[in-house]
Design an enzyme around this catalytic site. Structure first.
Site, PDB file in Angstrom:
ATOM      1  N   ASP A   8       0.879  -1.170   0.000  1.00 48.00           N
ATOM      2  CA  ASP A   8       0.000   0.000   0.000  1.00 48.00           C
ATOM      3  C   ASP A   8       0.913   1.215   0.000  1.00 48.00           C
ATOM      4  O   ASP A   8       1.476   1.589   1.031  1.00 48.00           O
ATOM      5  CB  ASP A   8      -0.894  -0.013   1.243  1.00 48.00           C
ATOM      6  CG  ASP A   8      -1.712   1.271   1.397  1.00 48.00           C
ATOM      7  OD1 ASP A   8      -1.724   2.084   0.458  1.00 48.00           O
ATOM      8  OD2 ASP A   8      -2.322   1.459   2.471  1.00 48.00           O
ATOM      9  N   LYS A  67       2.863  11.281  -3.649  1.00 51.79           N
ATOM     10  CA  LYS A  67       1.831  10.526  -4.375  1.00 51.79           C
ATOM     11  C   LYS A  67       0.862  11.454  -5.113  1.00 51.79           C
ATOM     12  O   LYS A  67       0.339  11.098  -6.176  1.00 51.79           O
ATOM     13  CB  LYS A  67       1.077   9.635  -3.393  1.00 51.79           C
ATOM     14  CG  LYS A  67       0.005   8.759  -4.005  1.00 51.79           C
ATOM     15  CD  LYS A  67      -0.547   7.836  -2.932  1.00 51.79           C
ATOM     16  CE  LYS A  67      -1.709   7.006  -3.417  1.00 51.79           C
ATOM     17  NZ  LYS A  67      -2.180   6.076  -2.380  1.00 51.79           N
ATOM     18  N   GLU A 144      -7.254   0.710  -4.273  1.00 52.02           N
ATOM     19  CA  GLU A 144      -7.215   0.596  -2.808  1.00 52.02           C
ATOM     20  C   GLU A 144      -8.537   0.115  -2.218  1.00 52.02           C
ATOM     21  O   GLU A 144      -8.527  -0.782  -1.358  1.00 52.02           O
ATOM     22  CB  GLU A 144      -6.786   1.945  -2.219  1.00 52.02           C
ATOM     23  CG  GLU A 144      -5.347   2.271  -2.521  1.00 52.02           C
ATOM     24  CD  GLU A 144      -4.970   3.731  -2.397  1.00 52.02           C
ATOM     25  OE1 GLU A 144      -3.807   4.066  -2.667  1.00 52.02           O
ATOM     26  OE2 GLU A 144      -5.849   4.538  -2.041  1.00 52.02           O
ATOM     27  N   ASP A 167     -13.007   4.889   1.748  1.00 50.76           N
ATOM     28  CA  ASP A 167     -11.552   4.930   1.961  1.00 50.76           C
ATOM     29  C   ASP A 167     -11.090   6.384   2.047  1.00 50.76           C
ATOM     30  O   ASP A 167     -10.895   7.053   1.037  1.00 50.76           O
ATOM     31  CB  ASP A 167     -10.854   4.202   0.814  1.00 50.76           C
ATOM     32  CG  ASP A 167      -9.353   4.088   1.015  1.00 50.76           C
ATOM     33  OD1 ASP A 167      -8.836   4.635   2.007  1.00 50.76           O
ATOM     34  OD2 ASP A 167      -8.693   3.448   0.181  1.00 50.76           O
TER      35      ASP A 167
END
Length: 545
Positions: A8, A67, A144, A167
């Protein structure tokens, strides 16, 4: 055989997992911690450092939240050296790889890496490139929320449920709706925002504190204290934000905190409703709501969702670990440690529309370069769809097919993927000649585009590997297998399965499709042992159906 791990790769923290005795386990880093800060810095000796040590650097020689820039041309600097987002992400992945090898006592050369559900093809390609730079083979990336659903599904395989994964991470927010049916996880719809996360909450809190920040050191100290205060408010009704160097001694009550962040929480509910609308479902149709990501620890988030979904809201033991655990499950499926028959099967959807530039109507005006969608967003994968277009001028003998991905009405406002020229169109009046364009999109993000002149049967096609570092490269139609004798050995059963697919539906179609895709992967890697197993499984399955 080297171990396959699940990763992850998060905006603020990253985790790595592996499969142990059929169950996913988190691998601790060398400090014994399960979370590794997604921060890359330079220490006083000029060496690159990753993780908690880098996060504590105060002089500005560190990179955080990289990211959010994946897939862009942004250049970041560490001291006097320039880096791309992929290179910084690769340093994080190298650290996770080293920690995994140290813990497992064996080499790790392959990984399943998760990405936000709303990442586009360029962002996915950048993630794969980062993995390769880090020395990892990355043949599979999964979203994810899907990974989190896998972590849940591995212990609930016999159930039939409609699952909503909420999420809310450090830098991104995703919502996905999936259907779990006897071990098959079918992604129905996704929505979200790649620039909405816990870091945005931190920024709101920082702006609310009456202080003037003079330099990077002061900013880092305040940021670290705000992060900790936010965490404390998950269990306390109030806390003090104290930074002596800035003369800050600020009391923050949970009530004030919730008032400040409620607009962001409400925004996430809008995305839930968008996903439900795409799935043609109502709130009451959902059976389980899974809370994923560190930001879901905020009581306001939990209370808001419970007000909507009641007791359907479920929490993982640690919401920050759910995605990594799911990646570990996928790694186990990839390595065949989890049987393809007994394990979870995932079907995915197209997160963005795919289509071509054409002459069309925009704001009441007929104009070129409008976006004509061939595969709409949220279409189930694998899928094949066609559309017919016509020549625009008299005696037109060629057409340039430009392929795009996105949701904007004008083609050039979307993500350009590739283009090719179709020639030898017979000379005729405008509109008299028709070209059928067919898109075939599979679960490995490979898009095949074929253009056929219907009057002559002449066709041309390209293959676009959307998640490849060579995205947009064109290939003529033909075999992609290194050893054609391998393909001929399994050709009959594979062609039989592909022919049968059009007559199947539901679980049978999903199972046959999944085995076919796995066989194609194994043909590319020339894994004869696994091919023989899959061949036997597919033969038995075709006999049953």
């Amino acid at each position: 055989m080297a171990k396959i791990i699940g990763i992850d790769l998060g905006t603020t923290t990253s985790l790595v997992s592996y499969l142990k005795n059929g169950k996913p386990e988190i691998i601790p880093n060398k400090l014994g911690k399960r979370l590794t800060d997604s921060v890359v810095g330079i220490d006083k000796y000029g060496s690159i450092i990753v993780g908690e040590e880098a996060k504590r650097i105060l002089n500005g020689t560190k990179i955080e939240e990289i990211k959010r820039f994946m897939g862009t041309n942004k250049i970041v600097k560490l001291e006097n050296k320039e880096y791309s987002p992929e290179e910084i992400s690769a340093e994080i992945l190298k650290k996770l790889k080293e920690d995994a090898e140290d813990f497992l006592g064996e080499e790790v050369d392959e990984a399943v890496i998760t990405v936000p559900a709303m990442f586009n093809s360029i962002q996915k390609a950048a993630t794969i490139k980062a993995g390769e730079v880090a020395g990892l083979k990355v043949e599979r990336i999964i979203s994810e929320p899907t990974a989190a659903a896998m972590a849940y599904g591995i212990d609930n395989m016999e159930k039939y449920q409609k699952i909503l994964v909420y999420d809310f991470g450090g830098g991104t927010f995703d919502v996905s709706i999936l259907e779990l049916d006897d071990g098959i996880l079918d992604v129905i719809a996704t929505s979200g925002d790649n620039y909405l996360g816990g870091k945005d909450i931190d920024e709101i809190l920082i702006k609310n504190i009456p202080v003037k920040i003079e330099d990077d050191i002061e900013k880092v100290k305040l940021k670290l204290e705000v992060e900790e205060a936010k965490k404390r408010l998950s269990t306390l009704m109030g806390t003090d934000i104290i930074v002596p160097e800035l003369n800050i001694d600020y009391e923050l009550k949970r009530e004030e905190f919730e008032e400040l962040v409620s607009p962001l929480v409400n925004k996430t509910i809008d995305f839930i409703d968008k996903a439900l609308s795409s799935a043609k479902l109502k709130r009451e149709d959902i059976d389980v709501v899974l809370l994923v990501g560190g930001t879901t620890r905020i009581p306001l988030v939990q209370e808001t969702l419970k007000n909507i979904f009641g007791s359907k809201v479920k929490k993982f033991a640690d919401p920050q670990e759910a995605v990594a655990l799911g990646a570990g499950v996928q790694a186990g499926i990839k390595s065949s440690e989890i049987s393809s028959e007994d394990g979870l099967i995932i079907t995915d959807i197209c997160n963005y529309s795919l289509g071509v530039a054409s002459i069309g109507e925009y704001q009441g005006i007929i104009m070129p370069d409008t976006f004509s969608v061939i595969i709409p967003k949220n279409s189930n994968l694998p899928c094949t769809k066609s559309a017919t277009y016509y020549t625009a001028t008299d005696n037109q003998t060629s057409v340039n097919v430009k392929v795009y991905q996105g949701e904007n009405k004008l083609a050039y406002e979307n993500l350009f993927l590739s283009e090719f020229e179709v020639e030898e169109i017979p000379k005729n009046k405008a509109g008299a000649e028709s070209i059928e364009i067919t898109f075939g999109y599979n679960i490995n993000d490979i898009l095949t585009v074929e253009a056929k002149i219907l009057s002559t049967g002449i066709s041309k096609s390209i293959k676009i590997e959307l998640n490849s570092k060579n995205k947009g490269n064109q290939e003529k139609k033909g075999s992609t297998y290194k050893n054609s004798s391998y393909y001929s050995e399994y050709k009959i059963i594979m062609e039989m399965a592909e022919d049968k697919m059009s007559k199947l539906s539901g679980k049978d179609k999903v199972k046959v499709s999944s085995i076919l895709e796995k066989m194609k992967e194994m043909l590319v890697s020339e894994n004869k042992e696994e091919l023989d197993k899959l061949d036997s499984t597919l033969t038995d399955l075709l006999f049953e159906v």
